[in-house]
Design a protein around this motif. Structure first.
Motif, PDB file in Angstrom:
ATOM      1  N   SER A  87       5.655  12.164   5.426  1.00 57.27           N
ATOM      2  CA  SER A  87       5.780  12.557   6.832  1.00 57.27           C
ATOM      3  C   SER A  87       4.989  11.648   7.767  1.00 57.27           C
ATOM      4  O   SER A  87       4.995  11.855   8.981  1.00 57.27           O
ATOM      5  N   ASN A  88       4.341  10.634   7.223  1.00 58.67           N
ATOM      6  CA  ASN A  88       3.583   9.661   8.012  1.00 58.67           C
ATOM      7  C   ASN A  88       3.999   8.248   7.609  1.00 58.67           C
ATOM      8  O   ASN A  88       3.220   7.514   6.984  1.00 58.67           O
ATOM      9  N   PRO A  89       5.223   7.836   7.945  1.00 63.33           N
ATOM     10  CA  PRO A  89       5.729   6.538   7.501  1.00 63.33           C
ATOM     11  C   PRO A  89       4.938   5.352   8.040  1.00 63.33           C
ATOM     12  O   PRO A  89       5.043   4.251   7.507  1.00 63.33           O
ATOM     13  N   GLN A  90       4.139   5.573   9.091  1.00 63.04           N
ATOM     14  CA  GLN A  90       3.302   4.499   9.613  1.00 63.04           C
ATOM     15  C   GLN A  90       2.125   4.215   8.677  1.00 63.04           C
ATOM     16  O   GLN A  90       1.454   3.214   8.819  1.00 63.04           O
ATOM     17  N   GLY A  91       1.896   5.099   7.714  1.00 62.11           N
ATOM     18  CA  GLY A  91       0.813   4.938   6.751  1.00 62.11           C
ATOM     19  C   GLY A  91      -0.411   5.729   7.149  1.00 62.11           C
ATOM     20  O   GLY A  91      -0.550   6.155   8.298  1.00 62.11           O
ATOM     21  N   LEU A  92      -1.270   5.953   6.191  1.00 67.88           N
ATOM     22  CA  LEU A  92      -2.521   6.676   6.392  1.00 67.88           C
ATOM     23  C   LEU A  92      -3.609   5.993   5.593  1.00 67.88           C
ATOM     24  O   LEU A  92      -3.343   5.381   4.562  1.00 67.88           O
ATOM     25  N   SER A  93      -4.826   6.141   6.050  1.00 70.05           N
ATOM     26  CA  SER A  93      -5.948   5.714   5.222  1.00 70.05           C
ATOM     27  C   SER A  93      -6.214   6.827   4.210  1.00 70.05           C
ATOM     28  O   SER A  93      -5.782   7.971   4.388  1.00 70.05           O
ATOM     29  N   ALA A  94      -6.912   6.491   3.154  1.00 66.51           N
ATOM     30  CA  ALA A  94      -7.276   7.507   2.169  1.00 66.51           C
ATOM     31  C   ALA A  94      -8.144   8.580   2.818  1.00 66.51           C
ATOM     32  O   ALA A  94      -8.018   9.766   2.504  1.00 66.51           O
ATOM     33  N   GLN A  95      -8.979   8.183   3.749  1.00 67.60           N
ATOM     34  CA  GLN A  95      -9.831   9.141   4.450  1.00 67.60           C
ATOM     35  C   GLN A  95      -8.989  10.101   5.286  1.00 67.60           C
ATOM     36  O   GLN A  95      -9.216  11.314   5.287  1.00 67.60           O
ATOM     37  N   ASP A  96      -8.003   9.569   6.005  1.00 60.78           N
ATOM     38  CA  ASP A  96      -7.106  10.421   6.789  1.00 60.78           C
ATOM     39  C   ASP A  96      -6.341  11.379   5.881  1.00 60.78           C
ATOM     40  O   ASP A  96      -6.195  12.558   6.186  1.00 60.78           O
ATOM     41  N   LEU A  97      -5.853  10.851   4.784  1.00 62.53           N
ATOM     42  CA  LEU A  97      -5.106  11.672   3.834  1.00 62.53           C
ATOM     43  C   LEU A  97      -5.989  12.792   3.286  1.00 62.53           C
ATOM     44  O   LEU A  97      -5.540  13.935   3.150  1.00 62.53           O
TER      45      LEU A  97
ATOM     46  N   LEU B 203     -10.462  11.651  -5.429  1.00 59.29           N
ATOM     47  CA  LEU B 203      -9.466  12.315  -6.260  1.00 59.29           C
ATOM     48  C   LEU B 203      -8.062  11.862  -5.870  1.00 59.29           C
ATOM     49  O   LEU B 203      -7.219  11.592  -6.738  1.00 59.29           O
ATOM     50  N   ILE B 204      -7.811  11.746  -4.586  1.00 59.21           N
ATOM     51  CA  ILE B 204      -6.512  11.260  -4.107  1.00 59.21           C
ATOM     52  C   ILE B 204      -6.260   9.840  -4.609  1.00 59.21           C
ATOM     53  O   ILE B 204      -5.175   9.532  -5.111  1.00 59.21           O
ATOM     54  N   LEU B 205      -7.250   8.979  -4.489  1.00 63.45           N
ATOM     55  CA  LEU B 205      -7.080   7.594  -4.941  1.00 63.45           C
ATOM     56  C   LEU B 205      -6.862   7.530  -6.449  1.00 63.45           C
ATOM     57  O   LEU B 205      -6.033   6.751  -6.931  1.00 63.45           O
ATOM     58  N   ASP B 206      -7.591   8.355  -7.197  1.00 63.45           N
ATOM     59  CA  ASP B 206      -7.373   8.412  -8.649  1.00 63.45           C
ATOM     60  C   ASP B 206      -5.949   8.846  -8.969  1.00 63.45           C
ATOM     61  O   ASP B 206      -5.298   8.257  -9.829  1.00 63.45           O
TER      62      ASP B 206
ATOM     63  N   SER C  86       4.967   2.026  -4.513  1.00 66.12           N
ATOM     64  CA  SER C  86       5.564   1.035  -3.622  1.00 66.12           C
ATOM     65  C   SER C  86       6.349   1.680  -2.480  1.00 66.12           C
ATOM     66  O   SER C  86       6.778   0.995  -1.568  1.00 66.12           O
ATOM     67  N   HIS C  87       6.508   2.987  -2.508  1.00 67.27           N
ATOM     68  CA  HIS C  87       7.291   3.687  -1.488  1.00 67.27           C
ATOM     69  C   HIS C  87       6.441   4.247  -0.344  1.00 67.27           C
ATOM     70  O   HIS C  87       6.985   4.680   0.661  1.00 67.27           O
ATOM     71  N   PHE C  88       5.133   4.272  -0.507  1.00 66.93           N
ATOM     72  CA  PHE C  88       4.258   4.873   0.492  1.00 66.93           C
ATOM     73  C   PHE C  88       3.185   3.884   0.918  1.00 66.93           C
ATOM     74  O   PHE C  88       2.654   3.147   0.095  1.00 66.93           O
ATOM     75  N   LEU C  89       2.856   3.912   2.199  1.00 66.60           N
ATOM     76  CA  LEU C  89       1.849   3.018   2.742  1.00 66.60           C
ATOM     77  C   LEU C  89       0.516   3.745   2.829  1.00 66.60           C
ATOM     78  O   LEU C  89       0.396   4.756   3.502  1.00 66.60           O
ATOM     79  N   LEU C  90      -0.464   3.245   2.114  1.00 65.84           N
ATOM     80  CA  LEU C  90      -1.830   3.752   2.164  1.00 65.84           C
ATOM     81  C   LEU C  90      -2.709   2.543   2.412  1.00 65.84           C
ATOM     82  O   LEU C  90      -2.631   1.553   1.690  1.00 65.84           O
ATOM     83  N   TYR C  91      -3.516   2.583   3.464  1.00 64.17           N
ATOM     84  CA  TYR C  91      -4.301   1.425   3.795  1.00 64.17           C
ATOM     85  C   TYR C  91      -5.797   1.767   3.802  1.00 64.17           C
ATOM     86  O   TYR C  91      -6.175   2.913   3.969  1.00 64.17           O
ATOM     87  N   PRO C  92      -6.641   0.743   3.603  1.00 61.92           N
ATOM     88  CA  PRO C  92      -8.088   0.990   3.564  1.00 61.92           C
ATOM     89  C   PRO C  92      -8.645   1.221   4.970  1.00 61.92           C
ATOM     90  O   PRO C  92      -8.081   0.747   5.949  1.00 61.92           O
ATOM     91  N   GLU C  93      -9.729   1.968   5.030  1.00 59.14           N
ATOM     92  CA  GLU C  93     -10.434   2.146   6.293  1.00 59.14           C
ATOM     93  C   GLU C  93     -11.063   0.820   6.699  1.00 59.14           C
ATOM     94  O   GLU C  93     -11.494   0.038   5.851  1.00 59.14           O
ATOM     95  N   ASP C  94     -11.108   0.552   7.989  1.00 60.22           N
ATOM     96  CA  ASP C  94     -11.805  -0.634   8.454  1.00 60.22           C
ATOM     97  C   ASP C  94     -13.294  -0.464   8.233  1.00 60.22           C
ATOM     98  O   ASP C  94     -13.838   0.612   8.478  1.00 60.22           O
ATOM     99  N   ALA C  95     -13.931  -1.511   7.775  1.00 58.97           N
ATOM    100  CA  ALA C  95     -15.370  -1.428   7.497  1.00 58.97           C
ATOM    101  C   ALA C  95     -16.175  -1.605   8.761  1.00 58.97           C
ATOM    102  O   ALA C  95     -15.763  -2.081   9.748  1.00 58.97           O
TER     103      ALA C  95
END
Length: 63
Positions: A18-28, A38-41, A54-63
């Motif tokens: 439901s978030n095709p623009q992608g989410l960070s792991a923190q947002d998720l 746990l989500i990343l695992d 490969s079907h979902f966009l998950l991006y890292p938080e900016d440091a």
């Protein structure tokens, strides 16, 4: 795989879908209420055995 794991995976993939623009792991983690680690695992484990990663966009938080 038990029901808790399946429910978590469904919540993760439903949220990502439901978030095709992608989410960070923190947002998720904030949206689903599950710990980020746990989500990343889960996503790493799933991506080893399927092509779902490969079907979902998950991006890292900016440091």
């Amino acid at each position: 795989m038990n029901n808790q794991v399946l429910q978590r995976l469904i919540a993760i993939f439903t949220t990502l879908d439901s978030n095709p623009q992608g989410l960070s792991a923190q947002d998720l983690a904030q949206i689903t209420g599950y710990p980020e680690g746990l989500i990343l695992d889960d996503l790493n484990r799933i991506s080893q055995y399927t092509d779902l990663g490969s079907h979902f966009l998950l991006y890292p938080e900016d440091a």
